[in-house]
Design a protein around this motif. Sequence first.
Motif, short mmCIF file in Angstrom:
data_model
loop_
_atom_site.label_atom_id
_atom_site.label_comp_id
_atom_site.label_asym_id
_atom_site.label_seq_id
_atom_site.Cartn_x
_atom_site.Cartn_y
_atom_site.Cartn_z
N ARG A 216 0.75 -1.25 0.07
CA ARG A 216 0.11 0.25 0.02
C ARG A 216 0.77 1.30 0.01
O ARG A 216 0.68 2.21 -0.81
CB ARG A 216 -1.19 -0.14 1.14
CG ARG A 216 -1.97 -1.14 0.95
CD ARG A 216 -2.89 -1.40 2.25
NE ARG A 216 -3.75 0.00 2.28
CZ ARG A 216 -4.70 -0.13 3.03
NH1 ARG A 216 -4.97 -1.04 4.35
NH2 ARG A 216 -5.57 0.89 3.11
N ARG B 46 2.35 1.78 -3.42
CA ARG B 46 1.26 2.32 -4.45
C ARG B 46 0.81 3.76 -4.11
O ARG B 46 0.85 4.55 -4.99
CB ARG B 46 -0.07 1.54 -4.15
CG ARG B 46 -0.02 0.00 -4.76
CD ARG B 46 -0.96 -0.96 -4.26
NE ARG B 46 -1.03 -2.34 -4.74
CZ ARG B 46 -1.67 -2.66 -5.73
NH1 ARG B 46 -2.38 -1.86 -6.55
NH2 ARG B 46 -1.70 -3.91 -6.32
N PHE B 47 1.12 4.31 -3.07
CA PHE B 47 0.82 5.45 -2.49
C PHE B 47 1.80 6.53 -3.15
O PHE B 47 1.42 7.45 -3.71
CB PHE B 47 0.31 5.68 -1.18
CG PHE B 47 0.17 7.19 -0.69
CD1 PHE B 47 -1.10 7.84 -0.83
CD2 PHE B 47 1.09 7.67 -0.30
CE1 PHE B 47 -1.08 9.07 -0.59
CE2 PHE B 47 1.30 9.36 0.13
CZ PHE B 47 -0.40 9.90 -0.04
N ALA C 252 1.06 9.04 -6.09
CA ALA C 252 1.38 10.70 -5.75
C ALA C 252 2.56 11.30 -6.72
O ALA C 252 2.43 12.49 -6.99
CB ALA C 252 2.14 10.90 -4.26
N LEU D 159 -3.64 5.27 -5.97
CA LEU D 159 -4.12 5.97 -4.80
C LEU D 159 -5.38 5.33 -4.28
O LEU D 159 -5.54 5.04 -3.01
CB LEU D 159 -4.37 7.37 -4.99
CG LEU D 159 -2.83 8.24 -5.55
CD1 LEU D 159 -3.20 9.74 -5.94
CD2 LEU D 159 -2.03 8.15 -4.15
N ALA E 260 -4.54 1.92 -2.84
CA ALA E 260 -3.70 2.15 -1.64
C ALA E 260 -4.79 2.52 -0.58
O ALA E 260 -4.40 2.09 0.69
CB ALA E 260 -2.88 3.09 -1.79
N ALA E 261 -5.79 3.41 -0.94
CA ALA E 261 -6.66 3.82 0.24
C ALA E 261 -7.52 2.65 0.77
O ALA E 261 -7.89 2.57 1.87
CB ALA E 261 -7.52 5.04 -0.42
#
Length: 73
Positions: free
Chosen positions: A10, A13-14, A18, A45, A48-49
């Motif tokens: 995660r 991925r974030f 970004a 994003l 990841a969330a």
Amino acid sequence: MKVNEGKIDRLVRFVLGAILLALYLADVVTGTWGTVALVVSIVLLATAATGFCGLYALLGINTCPVKQQKQQS
């Protein structure tokens, strides 16, 4: 939807999402590649969330560590 991404997955991925979003917003990546970067960043994003990746689910991949259940005596 079951969580199928681990913490490191995660985080990666974030960070990638970004970076791609920043490159798009700064007009470093434009045109068709800019659109691709924007779409990929949104997907990264979002996954990841939520902690859920549809492609992982289809392929049977799970990077989330399995929680150990306590054994009852």
